[in-house]
Design a protein around this motif. Sequence first.
Motif, mmCIF file in Angstrom:
data_model
loop_
_atom_site.group_PDB
_atom_site.id
_atom_site.type_symbol
_atom_site.label_atom_id
_atom_site.label_comp_id
_atom_site.label_asym_id
_atom_site.label_seq_id
_atom_site.Cartn_x
_atom_site.Cartn_y
_atom_site.Cartn_z
ATOM 1 N N LYS A 15 0.849 -1.185 0.000
ATOM 2 C CA LYS A 15 0.000 0.000 0.000
ATOM 3 C C LYS A 15 0.886 1.235 0.000
ATOM 4 O O LYS A 15 1.958 1.248 0.599
ATOM 5 N N LEU A 16 0.419 2.264 -0.691
ATOM 6 C CA LEU A 16 1.145 3.515 -0.705
ATOM 7 C C LEU A 16 0.167 4.648 -0.955
ATOM 8 O O LEU A 16 -1.022 4.416 -1.184
ATOM 9 N N THR A 17 0.670 5.873 -0.910
ATOM 10 C CA THR A 17 -0.154 7.040 -1.190
ATOM 11 C C THR A 17 0.445 7.786 -2.365
ATOM 12 O O THR A 17 1.640 8.083 -2.382
ATOM 13 N N ALA A 18 -0.388 8.053 -3.384
ATOM 14 C CA ALA A 18 0.055 8.820 -4.552
ATOM 15 C C ALA A 18 -0.406 10.260 -4.382
ATOM 16 O O ALA A 18 -1.561 10.525 -4.046
ATOM 17 N N VAL A 19 0.513 11.188 -4.606
ATOM 18 C CA VAL A 19 0.186 12.613 -4.507
ATOM 19 C C VAL A 19 0.401 13.257 -5.872
ATOM 20 O O VAL A 19 1.030 12.684 -6.759
ATOM 21 N N SER A 20 -0.115 14.446 -6.046
ATOM 22 C CA SER A 20 0.039 15.137 -7.321
ATOM 23 C C SER A 20 1.471 15.642 -7.476
ATOM 24 O O SER A 20 2.167 15.902 -6.491
ATOM 25 N N SER A 21 1.890 15.767 -8.734
ATOM 26 C CA SER A 21 3.264 16.203 -8.993
ATOM 27 C C SER A 21 3.443 17.697 -8.778
ATOM 28 O O SER A 21 4.565 18.176 -8.615
ATOM 29 N N ARG A 22 2.340 18.450 -8.796
ATOM 30 C CA ARG A 22 2.403 19.898 -8.546
ATOM 31 C C ARG A 22 1.455 20.234 -7.396
ATOM 32 O O ARG A 22 0.269 19.870 -7.446
ATOM 33 N N PRO A 23 1.939 20.910 -6.383
ATOM 34 C CA PRO A 23 1.080 21.213 -5.231
ATOM 35 C C PRO A 23 -0.062 22.146 -5.617
ATOM 36 O O PRO A 23 0.087 23.017 -6.486
ATOM 37 N N VAL A 24 -1.182 21.963 -4.974
ATOM 38 C CA VAL A 24 -2.342 22.800 -5.233
ATOM 39 C C VAL A 24 -2.178 24.136 -4.519
ATOM 40 O O VAL A 24 -1.436 24.241 -3.525
ATOM 41 N N ASN A 25 -2.836 25.158 -5.038
ATOM 42 C CA ASN A 25 -2.763 26.466 -4.390
ATOM 43 C C ASN A 25 -3.377 26.392 -2.991
ATOM 44 O O ASN A 25 -4.461 25.817 -2.814
ATOM 45 N N PRO A 26 -2.730 26.946 -1.988
ATOM 46 C CA PRO A 26 -3.264 26.897 -0.621
ATOM 47 C C PRO A 26 -4.670 27.488 -0.554
ATOM 48 O O PRO A 26 -4.978 28.488 -1.203
ATOM 49 N N GLY A 27 -5.517 26.852 0.242
ATOM 50 C CA GLY A 27 -6.877 27.346 0.432
ATOM 51 C C GLY A 27 -7.872 26.906 -0.629
ATOM 52 O O GLY A 27 -9.044 27.288 -0.574
ATOM 53 N N THR A 28 -7.445 26.085 -1.592
ATOM 54 C CA THR A 28 -8.355 25.628 -2.641
ATOM 55 C C THR A 28 -9.379 24.663 -2.068
ATOM 56 O O THR A 28 -9.035 23.736 -1.336
ATOM 57 N N ILE A 29 -10.641 24.892 -2.398
ATOM 58 C CA ILE A 29 -11.705 23.985 -1.957
ATOM 59 C C ILE A 29 -12.557 23.615 -3.168
ATOM 60 O O ILE A 29 -12.584 24.316 -4.171
ATOM 61 N N HIS A 30 -13.243 22.497 -3.055
ATOM 62 C CA HIS A 30 -14.200 22.080 -4.081
ATOM 63 C C HIS A 30 -15.558 21.926 -3.420
ATOM 64 O O HIS A 30 -15.709 21.177 -2.453
ATOM 65 N N SER A 31 -16.554 22.651 -3.923
ATOM 66 C CA SER A 31 -17.903 22.598 -3.361
ATOM 67 C C SER A 31 -18.744 21.571 -4.101
ATOM 68 O O SER A 31 -18.548 21.319 -5.290
ATOM 69 N N PHE A 32 -19.693 20.987 -3.395
ATOM 70 C CA PHE A 32 -20.606 20.015 -3.980
ATOM 71 C C PHE A 32 -21.921 20.683 -4.355
ATOM 72 O O PHE A 32 -22.374 21.611 -3.680
ATOM 73 N N THR A 33 -22.547 20.185 -5.416
ATOM 74 C CA THR A 33 -23.890 20.626 -5.761
ATOM 75 C C THR A 33 -24.900 19.901 -4.867
ATOM 76 O O THR A 33 -24.562 18.941 -4.164
ATOM 77 N N GLY A 34 -26.146 20.334 -4.929
ATOM 78 C CA GLY A 34 -27.194 19.644 -4.184
ATOM 79 C C GLY A 34 -27.336 18.208 -4.635
ATOM 80 O O GLY A 34 -27.570 17.304 -3.822
ATOM 81 N N LEU A 35 -27.186 17.961 -5.948
ATOM 82 C CA LEU A 35 -27.241 16.592 -6.469
ATOM 83 C C LEU A 35 -26.105 15.759 -5.916
ATOM 84 O O LEU A 35 -26.295 14.595 -5.531
#
Length: 467
Positions: A15-35
């Motif tokens: 088992k291992l953890t894969a991370v992205s090759s480029r760090p995301v901008n600090p404070g980035t969030i993803h919101s969900f729709t009602g669906l």
Amino acid sequence: MMKQNQSNRVAVRSKLTAVSSRPVNPGTIHSFTGLDHAMALHSVHVIFYYKEKLFSYFDLDPFRVCLSEILSLYPPVTGRIVRREVDGEWEVKCNDAGVRVVKATVATTLDEWLGSADGAEERLLTAWDDMPHDDPSSWSPYRIQINEFEGGGVAIGLSCSHMQADPTCATLLIKSWAETHRRGPVVHPPSFDDLLDSPLTRGLNIHNTNTKSSCSYYEAKSMAAHTPLVLKKMGTATFKFSNEVIKQNLLEIHQTCPVATPFDLMAALFWARIARLKHPKSESKHSLSICVDFRKKLQLSFGHYGNALHFSLLSLLDVEEKEDLGDVVGAVHRHVSSQGEGEFWSALDWFESRKEEGGQSGAPFRMYGPELTCMSMEHMVDFPGITRNKPLMYTAVFDKENRPVHVSYHVGNVEGEGLIMVMPSPEGGMARMVTVTLPEEELEQLCQDEAILSLNPIMVISGTRKA
């Protein structure tokens, strides 16, 4: 120490953890729709099978490197789901926490597996733990499991929360990974704001429609969630129908429904045969919940990240007693083809309207059930940007012409009457695969149904040998 599962054929090696090759901008969030919020009780599981070995033990690192590259395009995949402090709403904190990756071996060949495994054993090719609702901040909403078969075959299993993605979105993630591995362009990059920036999410209900059927149906489904179901052990089987068989059967019902599609035919056939099992000689109405993808009809980006599914109810009298299957096929076709942009927007508005006074979405409910549900994947046949006559899932090519020989889809937490999934076959053309999840006793009877067997299906992942 090696962990061996109960089937004794799949063994987790690492088992291992894969991370992205480029760090995301600090404070980035993803919101969900009602669906998205409404889908939270379910999970999505996709398994891509390849005949040839994609890598050896020593060159797995480049395989992981291109995974890290593609994860850079998908910040929510490597993030963690948290409660928003303002209103308690779920959202994804894009913090580069990574994706869980499991490597496993299967003590049989790929061909033997496809001919002998059942749905329960197949799920062992995907790693998954349900989301802990008390504190999911350390829980990975995506899991990838790479399974090596004896003789060189490989299966890549992807699991994710249905709140994050629908089957099309999950398919595009694997396809984009394959394109990156081949050093080609990502044809369908993810788009995260198709619905979040629409008028409905800003509280402007401008989508007028004459029908309230969708809203009434979803309201009834949400209320039904308060009634506990009698839980039954479910089983899964997949039926593979050839191009010639589908063509011949569409020709036979041409006079009744000249515009019928392979989906209309398969949905009607399995609905009628399952209704006969559940309600023999019943004079009551039978209902089928039909699920379709609305990316194209709402002109969303085809790389839309999240859920783009619409559920609606079709009811008919005496489905199991119809002598002419064409009548049921025609009813299915009229129901699906009559759905338009207004109905989809109306349903999306309804999901947004469920938000409580503090801004938190209503409780999730059982989207796949309690009635028998049939999911259409017809949109994957002529998906924009892919080679003609190559269904979307079979364009996930990692190495030269080593295309998937089989792709399985499962939805987690299916209860009630069951689920029918109609999807393209690797054969192309009108060939279709139908994956059915039913209570085990009913599934056993369905696998022996004369009307279905008369179409000479090949059984895949059903615990029975292929014909």
